[in-house]
Write an enzyme that holds these catalytic residues in place. Structure first.
Site, mmCIF file in Angstrom:
data_model
loop_
_atom_site.group_PDB
_atom_site.id
_atom_site.type_symbol
_atom_site.label_atom_id
_atom_site.label_comp_id
_atom_site.label_asym_id
_atom_site.label_seq_id
_atom_site.Cartn_x
_atom_site.Cartn_y
_atom_site.Cartn_z
ATOM 1 N N ASP A 300 0.637 -5.573 -1.658
ATOM 2 C CA ASP A 300 0.185 -6.730 -2.420
ATOM 3 C C ASP A 300 1.356 -7.438 -3.110
ATOM 4 O O ASP A 300 2.327 -6.796 -3.521
ATOM 5 C CB ASP A 300 -0.834 -6.255 -3.455
ATOM 6 C CG ASP A 300 -1.676 -7.392 -4.009
ATOM 7 O OD1 ASP A 300 -1.899 -8.378 -3.284
ATOM 8 O OD2 ASP A 300 -2.120 -7.284 -5.161
ATOM 9 N N GLU A 348 1.543 -9.003 1.978
ATOM 10 C CA GLU A 348 0.652 -10.041 1.438
ATOM 11 C C GLU A 348 1.548 -11.199 0.999
ATOM 12 O O GLU A 348 2.196 -11.135 -0.050
ATOM 13 C CB GLU A 348 -0.169 -9.477 0.274
ATOM 14 C CG GLU A 348 -1.240 -10.436 -0.246
ATOM 15 C CD GLU A 348 -0.702 -11.405 -1.282
ATOM 16 O OE1 GLU A 348 -0.563 -12.609 -0.945
ATOM 17 O OE2 GLU A 348 -0.408 -10.968 -2.395
ATOM 18 N N ASP A 401 -10.672 -11.189 -2.528
ATOM 19 C CA ASP A 401 -10.553 -12.156 -3.620
ATOM 20 C C ASP A 401 -11.217 -13.495 -3.310
ATOM 21 O O ASP A 401 -11.293 -14.361 -4.177
ATOM 22 C CB ASP A 401 -9.076 -12.409 -3.947
ATOM 23 C CG ASP A 401 -8.459 -11.281 -4.753
ATOM 24 O OD1 ASP A 401 -9.199 -10.586 -5.467
ATOM 25 O OD2 ASP A 401 -7.231 -11.092 -4.661
#
Length: 506
Positions: A300, A348, A401
């Protein structure tokens, strides 16, 4: 997926907590087995999950008290029966939990009581058949397990107080204070170890069934860890803290078109200079532990490894931060030394990404991400549109998300709907938008295409997993038994075969 080059394939995103189960939350029991069978029947090669760690503030798996431990709420009571640690009679009076949402407080109360009873029985039976395996697990995972178990025990006796507010000898890890605490709380420490052993055993069984079905697990590793965690408490000198254990600077992102004040995450920042002096040993252990649990990991906020936004801890917004150089190549060289090349990492790289970040990804041959929901602003040069995709990429309809595709469509502007409908070749009289979105992602040249399970089911915003910036009401969506039974495996398999993503042996 594995560390080897990724064949053209597809998969689904569904966190373990969202699986069907009669115990109020998805767990490592029959619901996981059924989902793995569904993936195999539908021709899917990948199961993507969120972090498997204990949840923290707001029930978030991205605010965990440990980056190494597994979430106790995932324990399967049915598997405890199979291991002789519970009886069927122990599960006669299960509360009437909601079927499609997790009531985290109620589930925690139920499972805490269950685990306490199981541990008491195990502790009383010194000849239990699992004791040698338990002892071996404790010895194997000692590098993180002992500190985590003591951290949990001390949190319990401190009414949940943050470690920085504990008595100074414990907060500062005075050796005599730690030795006394281990003695005084030996039973509680051993119970935490036992729960982690049970979870490790149950997850290993799920992984074995995945391998048998030809399904690999894509995990998730946040860049930062929580301040109030065993990770920071145990290695506080690796984080940017003052003498009292308070952050001097915290993580976030600068103002952009999403927010005029940026995002102030509040996580403590790493002391990358000290990490480098120790050859990134902490990060080596972190990635190694993660890859003991999954086959590949989505890393991430990859942008923060090239340069990160540092905000003084006294600030109330992220506006007055500054860019600071990250560890860059040195960290990833160390990780490659630890786990081999190519690194089993998906970067990401969403949002505003610099050339320097792209070059770092290229040097380590890391695939990035493209999310279809971000593609339909009307600009045909948008890099997330499938005609701009490249092979070394993971194409998503959406992530945890995002709103679901059906939910996004319901709230999209007329211009977005017009452009998306035209691009997708969508005839709303004959095809639903979630199926058109999957078709577009699966048709992409990207090596891997992934959709949240909610998009396969065509669910609306009620099934959204997380809304960034909202501190409560997230992470609770669950798939019901009926939804899994009725999920369109034949349609998904046909789509997967049509676009060349079906495994050769299926």
């Amino acid at each position: 997926m594995s560390a080897a080059p990724v064949p053209r394939s597809s998969g689904l995103l569904l966190h373990v907590t969202s699986l069907p189960s009669r115990y109020g939350i998805g767990d490592l029991g029959d619901g996981a087995d059924r989902f793995v069978r569904f993936l195999a029947q539908a021709g899917q090669r990948v199961w993507q999950v969120l972090p498997l760690v204990p949840t923290g503030l707001g029930d978030s798996p991205y605010a965990s008290p440990s980056t190494f431990a597994l979430n106790p709420l995932l324990v399967s009571p049915d598997r405890l029966v199979a291991d002789g640690l519970l009886t069927a009679d122990d599960l006669e009076d299960v509360p009437a939990f909601p079927e499609d949402q997790v009531d985290f407080a109620a589930v925690a109360s139920f499972k805490d009581a269950l685990i306490a009873a199981v541990f008491d029985r195990f502790r009383a039976d010194e000849a239990h058949r699992l004791r040698p395996a338990f002892d071996a697990f404790v010895a194997r995972e000692v590098a993180w397990l002992d500190d985590y178990a003591l951290f949990v025990a001390l949190k319990d006796v401190s009414d949940g107080a943050a470690w920085a507010d504990w008595p100074a000898p414990l907060a500062r890890r005075d050796p005599d204070a730690l030795a006394a605490a281990r003695h005084d709380h030996a039973e509680a420490v051993d119970r935490v170890r036992f729960v982690q052993f049970v979870l490790d055993r149950q997850w290993a069984a799920v992984r074995a069934r995945c391998r048998e079905a030809g399904v690999e697990v894509l995990g998730d590793l946040p860049i930062y860890v929580a301040l109030d965690s065993a990770d920071v408490w145990a290695d506080r000198d690796l984080f940017d803290l003052d003498a009292d254990g308070r952050p001097t600077a915290v993580a976030g992102v600068p103002p952009d078109y999403f927010s005029e004040t940026g995002q102030l995450w509040g996580n403590p920042l790493y002391r990358w200079d000290r990490m480098r002096e120790r050859d990134y040993a902490w990060w080596r252990r972190r990635l190694r532990r993660t890859l003991d649990l999954v086959d590949r990991v989505r890393l991430d906020h990859f942008r923060g490894f090239e340069a990160y936004w540092s905000v003084p801890a006294s600030e109330e917004t992220a506006v007055d931060g500054r860019w600071v150089d990250g560890p860059r190549d040195a960290l990833f060289e160390a990780l490659a030394d630890e786990v081999g090349r190519p690194l089993p990492i998906v970067a990401e790289d969403l949002g505003l990404i610099t050339d320097e970040v792209r070059e770092l990804m290229a040097r380590f041959d890391l695939p990035g991400m493209a999310v279809l929901q971000f593609a339909f602003g009307g600009d045909p040069d948008n890099p997330y549109l499938p005609h701009h995709h490249r092979r070394h990429l993971v194409a998503y309809t959406g992530t945890h998300d995002n709103d679901t595709t059906a939910g996004w469509w319901a709230s999209a502007s007329p211009d977005e709907r017009e452009f998306a409908g035209r691009y997708l070749g969508l005839d709303v009289s004959t095809e639903e938008v979630h199926r058109a979105a999957l078709r577009s992602a699966w048709a992409s040249v990207a090596d891997l295409a992934v959709a949240p399970m909610q998009d396969v089911l065509g669910l609306g915003s009620e099934a959204r997993m997380n809304t960034p910036g909202e501190g409560a009401g997230n992470w609770g969506w669950r798939m019901t038994d009926a939804q899994l039974a009725e999920a369109p495996s034949r349609w998904l398999r046909s789509l997967t075969a049509t676009y060349g993503r079906l495994p050769k042996d299926r």
